[in-house]
Design an enzyme around this catalytic site. Structure first.
Site, PDB file in Angstrom:
ATOM      1  N   CYS A  49     -14.419   5.814  23.451  1.00 46.69           N
ATOM      2  CA  CYS A  49     -14.404   4.360  23.737  1.00 46.69           C
ATOM      3  C   CYS A  49     -14.896   3.480  22.777  1.00 46.69           C
ATOM      4  CB  CYS A  49     -14.893   4.308  25.455  1.00 46.69           C
ATOM      5  SG  CYS A  49     -14.007   5.505  26.332  1.00 46.69           S
TER       6      CYS A  49
HETATM    7  C1  BEZ Z   1     -14.933   9.569  25.232  1.00 47.00           C
HETATM    8  O1  BEZ Z   1     -14.045   8.685  25.311  1.00 47.00           O
HETATM    9  O2  BEZ Z   1     -15.455   9.740  24.096  1.00 47.00           O
HETATM   10  C2  BEZ Z   1     -15.262  10.348  26.369  1.00 47.00           C
HETATM   11  C3  BEZ Z   1     -14.368  10.142  27.647  1.00 47.00           C
HETATM   12  C4  BEZ Z   1     -14.881  10.735  28.624  1.00 47.00           C
HETATM   13  C5  BEZ Z   1     -15.977  11.621  28.717  1.00 47.00           C
HETATM   14  C6  BEZ Z   1     -16.753  11.856  27.655  1.00 47.00           C
HETATM   15  C7  BEZ Z   1     -16.237  11.216  26.505  1.00 47.00           C
END
Ligand code: BEZ
Length: 158
Positions: A49
């Site tokens: 993200c």
């Molecule tokens: C990520 O987007 O990096 C992520 C999403 C959910 C859990 C852990 C990491």
């Protein structure tokens, strides 16, 4: 059943970090009479993200708005302090950082997920929508990666 194109976006009161702290904001006030791109992520500051998804919208915000979009909203199941700090860290001045701290939006959308195994608890799925005056015109969901929910994909759909 998750939200689909043609559905009306749920009416909820969520939070945004204001100058003096978290403030109530209704989804109706954010969406009524406006064309909006809304994207949801599993967690602020998580690698996917932070390194890819939000930066893409920061980079493309002007192009997205040039296609008639009034606002871009990023939401996650995080509190308003975290969402505000994440937006600041990412220079996301053109993006409304909407805190769904209790997961009410993720659940109302039918787009929640249980990431307890990773220690995150109930979070949002990664999805993106185009919403026109509270009516959902497009819903894309990514189970992996950000292909269907990226700024580039949403730009191409506008
Ligand atoms: C990520 O987007 O990096 C992520 C999403 C959910 C859990 C852990 C990491």
């Amino acid at each position: 059943m998750s939200l689909q194109a043609g559905d009306t976006f749920p009416s909820l009161t969520l939070k945004i970090l204001g100058d003096k702290g978290p403030e109530d904001v209704t989804t109706d006030s954010l969406l009524s009479g406006k064309k909006v791109v809304l994207f949801a992520v599993p967690g602020a500051f998580t690698p996917g993200c932070s390194n890819t998804h939000l930066p893409g919208f920061v980079m493309k915000a002007d192009e997205i708005k040039a296609r008639g979009v009034d606002s871009i909203i990023c939401t996650a199941v995080n509190d308003a302090f975290v969402m505000g700090a994440w937006g600041k860290a990412q220079n996301a001045d053109e993006i409304i950082m909407l805190a769904d701290g209790l997961g009410e939006l993720a659940k109302a959308a039918g787009l929640d997920q249980d990431l307890s195994a990773a220690g995150l608890g109930v979070r949002s799925q990664r999805y993106a929508m185009i919403i026109n005056d509270r009516k959902i015109e497009l819903v894309n969901v990514d189970a992996k990666g950000v292909d269907k929910t990226s700024a580039e994909t949403l730009l191409a759909a506008l």
